[in-house]
Design an enzyme around this catalytic site. Structure first.
Site, PDB file in Angstrom:
ATOM      1  N   ASP A 129       0.841  -1.185   0.000  1.00 52.77           N
ATOM      2  CA  ASP A 129       0.000   0.000   0.000  1.00 52.77           C
ATOM      3  C   ASP A 129       0.882   1.243   0.000  1.00 52.77           C
ATOM      4  O   ASP A 129       1.994   1.241   0.545  1.00 52.77           O
ATOM      5  CB  ASP A 129      -0.887   0.038   1.248  1.00 52.77           C
ATOM      6  CG  ASP A 129      -1.902  -1.091   1.285  1.00 52.77           C
ATOM      7  OD1 ASP A 129      -2.173  -1.684   0.221  1.00 52.77           O
ATOM      8  OD2 ASP A 129      -2.418  -1.375   2.385  1.00 52.77           O
ATOM      9  N   LYS A 130       0.363   2.303  -0.575  1.00 54.32           N
ATOM     10  CA  LYS A 130       1.102   3.567  -0.605  1.00 54.32           C
ATOM     11  C   LYS A 130       1.565   3.975   0.790  1.00 54.32           C
ATOM     12  O   LYS A 130       2.698   4.428   0.974  1.00 54.32           O
ATOM     13  CB  LYS A 130       0.212   4.657  -1.206  1.00 54.32           C
ATOM     14  CG  LYS A 130       0.847   6.033  -1.247  1.00 54.32           C
ATOM     15  CD  LYS A 130      -0.113   7.069  -1.817  1.00 54.32           C
ATOM     16  CE  LYS A 130       0.501   8.460  -1.803  1.00 54.32           C
ATOM     17  NZ  LYS A 130      -0.428   9.494  -2.322  1.00 54.32           N
TER      18      LYS A 130
END
Length: 260
Positions: free
Chosen positions: A62-63
């Site tokens: 995930d970012k």
């Protein structure tokens, strides 16, 4: 609020003729996404430019998650590593800072509703049935902070090591929320009161989830490999403030941050 991006935390952790492993800072996308269409920096492009050759993404973070990210350097290695991920034969380890005091150990066996990715799943049909999902966890330490939130004058937190055996979207974040121990800094599944407290207390905003190690078989030699990533400075800052530095694995330390 956007996660603060520290590109100084970007590091090459391992490289040979067939694979390269990097430390991805929190706030950096792995690749271009329609969800963050105004972003201009991506782990794929930075790695490619740094080593001077194309890279093949094998998995994603995930970012907002920092830590270990593995790329292949040729299509055959990408295929072989992809098979290991799809067969769940790669051991992935994460560290997370969670609300409340978690049990010493546990298995979260909770199916998750499929979440479609606009790019990776562009041509897939929607899947309505929940997908099986399992996450093992071990509590490394508990701590308390003298701070009033709601009816409680002290807040409890846990440092947890997690090993997901499946790879569903946002699996660890959703699983920890499912057992009422959401990860600090998680704006989607977490507790906003605790998130705001950490933001104000430490003067930094991030998801306290990090990918710390991968164990897999090398796609060409077949040799078992174990690659570790140190925790990002912002993560260590929080652990230091919570007096939890003693509880993290030695490979996760950063010499720039010392325990109290």
């Amino acid at each position: 609020m956007q996660t603060q991006l520290d590109l100084n935390a970007f590091k090459i952790l391992y490289q040979d003729e067939h694979i390269v492993a990097i430390h991805k800072p929190a706030g950096l996308l792995v690749h271009r996404s329609s969800i963050d269409k105004y972003e201009t920096q991506f782990a794929v492009q930075i790695t490619r430019d740094l080593i001077g050759q194309p890279v093949f993404p094998i998995h994603r973070l995930d970012k907002a998650t920092s830590g270990l990210l593995l790329f292949a350097l040729d299509s055959n290695s990408a295929r072989l590593l992809g098979e290991q991920f799809s067969q769940h034969s790669i051991t992935k380890t994460y560290l997370a800072l969670c609300r409340g005091w978690t049990n010493p150990t546990g298995l979260i066996d909770h199916p998750l509703k499929y979440q479609k990715d606009k790019i990776a799943d562009k041509y897939k049909q929607d899947q309505s049935l929940p997908q099986s999902a399992e996450t093992f966890y071990e509590t490394l330490a508990h701590t308390t902070v003298d701070h009033s939130i709601g009816q409680f004058d002290q807040q409890r937190y846990s440092l947890v090591e997690l090993k997901p055996t499946t790879g569903r979207k946002h699996q660890i974040r959703r699983h920890m929320n499912h057992i009422s121990h959401p990860i600090i800094g998680d704006v989607k599944y977490g507790d906003r009161h605790h998130n705001h407290f950490f933001n104000d207390w430490l003067g930094q905003h991030r998801l306290y989830l990090a990918a710390t190690s991968l164990r897999f078989n090398h796609p060409v030699s077949g040799k078992e490999m174990s690659i570790h990533a140190p925790l990002e400075h912002s993560f260590l800052t929080a652990l230091n403030a919570l007096n939890l530095m003693h509880a993290i694995p030695e490979s996760s330390h950063d010499s720039n941050v010392k325990p109290n």
